[in-house]
Scaffold this active site. Structure first.
Site, PDB file in Angstrom:
ATOM      1  N   ASP A 183     -16.623  -4.370 -82.648  1.00  0.00           N
ATOM      2  CA  ASP A 183     -16.254  -4.635 -81.258  1.00  0.00           C
ATOM      3  C   ASP A 183     -15.165  -5.707 -81.354  1.00  0.00           C
ATOM      4  OD1 ASP A 183     -16.481  -5.192 -78.364  1.00  0.00           O
ATOM      5  OD2 ASP A 183     -17.482  -7.048 -79.038  1.00  0.00           O
ATOM      6  N   ASP A 192     -13.832  -8.212 -78.410  1.00  0.00           N
ATOM      7  CA  ASP A 192     -14.013  -9.478 -77.691  1.00  0.00           C
ATOM      8  C   ASP A 192     -15.332 -10.168 -78.055  1.00  0.00           C
ATOM      9  OD1 ASP A 192     -11.572  -9.160 -76.319  1.00  0.00           O
ATOM     10  OD2 ASP A 192     -12.524  -7.724 -74.952  1.00  0.00           O
TER      11      ASP A 192
HETATM   12 MG   LIG Z   1     -17.845  -8.157 -77.300  1.00  0.00          MG
END
Ligand SMILES: [Mg+2]
Ligand SMILES: [Mg+2]
Ligand SMILES: [Mg+2]
Ligand SMILES: [Mg+2]
Lengths: 229, 229, 229, 229
Positions: free
Chosen positions: B64, B66
């Site tokens: 992922d 962020d």
């Molecule tokens: Mg995230």
């Protein structure tokens, strides 16, 4: 046949990971903030206490006994099982107190490291050290004074003061002009505060039979780090 | 005029200690058990993850973006203040996404140390690394791929996959036969579980603007120690 | 005369703050990373262990005794002071073992809460529970079996197995086809690993006299949270 | 296909446990004492600070900016990458300071929750609040004052004081008779001590780019709990 961690993990990878949404709170997990969470407590080390006393004339200081100087829960566990297995009545029974204080039950009480450090500090300063306990004396001799003297090889040993109630504890602190009182229980901190002297908290060991555990720092008092043993 | 700690403490001693029973919970204090309290979480280090992959052929793994690879909250704080100061609507506004992805907002996003270690690990293994984000692409170019490539000086860089919904995230994980998915959010862990691959949690920094904080370990998944930065 | 916290702080403000650059490391302080630092340990709760056994047929499981089931340091402190105050020789003296096992010294040993939970779990599952100790039996009767039976009111109680050496411990685990072995010491974990069964660590209380403290999780084994008492 | 935790554990039990003596320190493990270890720090909550000021007339107080009031690392990360990617020279470059202070870089700086609480406290008391930063002003306008005013919606806002060196910081504290100075850096605490006023430490976020992390409490000063964001 031993395999390295890899073998286990290889197995883990082959087996579809069996992870379940935590319906039953089986996996509570933890947030970053919970790891960072800190209680607003004024922690002090024995060295910091020593530094705070530098340059001051010898003084009288006091120690509570149980869970401050000695891990004495063994005697209390033994006493409860023998005299009142299903209640706390043993604490009101002269037979219990006489038993432990005449049969030197405190030969099973483990001296606390933090007490050793504090007693050494105050002895080196030439302070007058009193041990003041809420225990009842019982109607026989008492082996507690000798047990403490031996455990911490204290030369100038004042007999343990059996107060059996907080009022006389406050009286004693005032009459003998003590400057500091070390204890693990809220009642110890309250006695020092009532006597207008410096209360310093020693932390009770988690496996002490004396429950519930106190909230160390509850009166804004200094709490000694790493003082559970 | 500076005085040593003693002077302060001398004052402390002279002044009647002003400790108050904690009526207002001003001093909550802390018990020994609270200090010892530990969440039942399967913590792993990057080294342990490496050991668990020893001897296994190169594989596809996913990250992922962020709060896993980049601390990108600055762009989201900027975007909220500019596009919807009093709500989260900015997240549904093409203007916001186009702004941050065409003006290289990620030049303000701080790369996470744990991502550096994981990317180095998988690169050294010859694994195929994918960055899969729930961000919306916006209707312009995207500077995120270049920002990540530069931040972690990745040679073989796959374009960031913009999934914008968990379904396509699960699809992507399955289609590309990823073996491990690293993420900070519950949705990342759920996607990995739904795709039957190994979910490994990276902890979100406490000052991330993405609230509420996730309960790391909530699915019984492995959680990387010291992974908040 | 008690004053609110304000009075103290007012004094604090009047008195020039007496803070000193920490030359003597009097104030080590702490960094944010040190607060966040986490050991890579596979922590498990008793509930998680229970869940991991769901659906499995009754099995044989084993417990170490000292610091796993009982906080028995009182007997060892007593024994050292009496038989070899300046060394650990008491552990090799038949007189010591015979003394504690014929005079029911374990009436001073405090049962551990975590053991209560685990024993209840395995009893409810219909598992066969063995207590296997490295203690030496001594040349008289032994009161340890009765002490454990009474402390945890166990109906079907197997006599405590005195192995006195790790080899026979491994032998016993194998011969009786135990599936899980709970212990606080490294030697317990090594015995389980050598017998190819599941080692689960119970944490030794900090005030145990058995030093040095083990590194819980040192073999990558599961460690039970909050298992020090 | 998802399976409950049991399936995984069943596999775990079948597979011989693959645990290895920790030769490579892959599993450092942790002792009970390490979990209990506590730094001797005088932690305070914002409520305790408020209580310590009760009844006192309005006063002048000061705040450092970066990592005390704002998480401004994004601007410093951006500046380093742009002006001196391989060194800290950007901090000595007028171009950098002028860039961030004329292009309102602090629109990417995240306000700290602890600052919000402290500013509200002192505003409610009618105290005079100064923001004093070690940043260099740069040779243009400065958008920092407006950014802080907006972030914390401060009505009576004093312009940010750019000191650019600790000497002038001490001068300012003295000239304006500040009573308290809040900061994250050692230099902030030293300035307050040199000016004979009350230093209170705010903890720097772990993902701040300003390294090394300070030892909070290093001067015996009060440290605000949970002040990293
Ligand atoms: Mg995230
Ligand atoms: Mg006590
Ligand atoms: Mg043991
Ligand atoms: Mg700062």
């Amino acid at each position: 046949m031993r395999r390295s961690l890899t073998a286990l993990s290889a197995l883990l990878l082959l087996a579809a990971p069996a992870f379940a949404e935590d319906v039953s709170n089986l996996n509570p997990g933890i947030t970053t903030s919970e790891i960072l969470a800190t209680a607003p407590v004024h922690w002090v080390s024995v060295d910091q206490i020593a530094a705070s006393l530098e340059g001051q004339a010898p003084m009288a200081v006091g120690f509570d006994v149980d869970d401050t100087v000695l891990f004495s829960s063994p005697c209390f566990y033994y006493g409860k099982m023998k005299y009142s297995p299903t209640s706390e009545d043993y604490l009101k029974m002269d037979a219990f107190w006489t038993d432990i204080h005449t049969n030197n039950c405190d030969q099973y009480s483990i001296p606390k490291d933090v007490a050793r450090k504090l007693i050494d500090l105050h002895t080196a300063r030439g302070d007058d050290i009193y041990f003041i306990t809420g225990r009842t004396r019982g109607s026989g001799g008492e082996t507690l004074t000798a047990a403490i003297k031996k455990a911490f090889n204290i030369e100038k040993m004042n007999d343990v003061v059996f107060t059996a109630s907080s009022e006389n504890k406050v009286e004693f602190l005032k009459d003998h002009k003590l400057k500091i009182y070390y204890g693990d229980a809220d009642s110890d901190m309250k006695a020092a505060i009532a006597a207008d002297i410096r209360p310093i908290r020693v932390m009770r060991a988690q496996n002490s039979t004396y429950k519930p555990e106190p909230k160390n720092g509850k009166f804004g008092e200094e709490v000694i780090v790493d003082s559970t043993n």
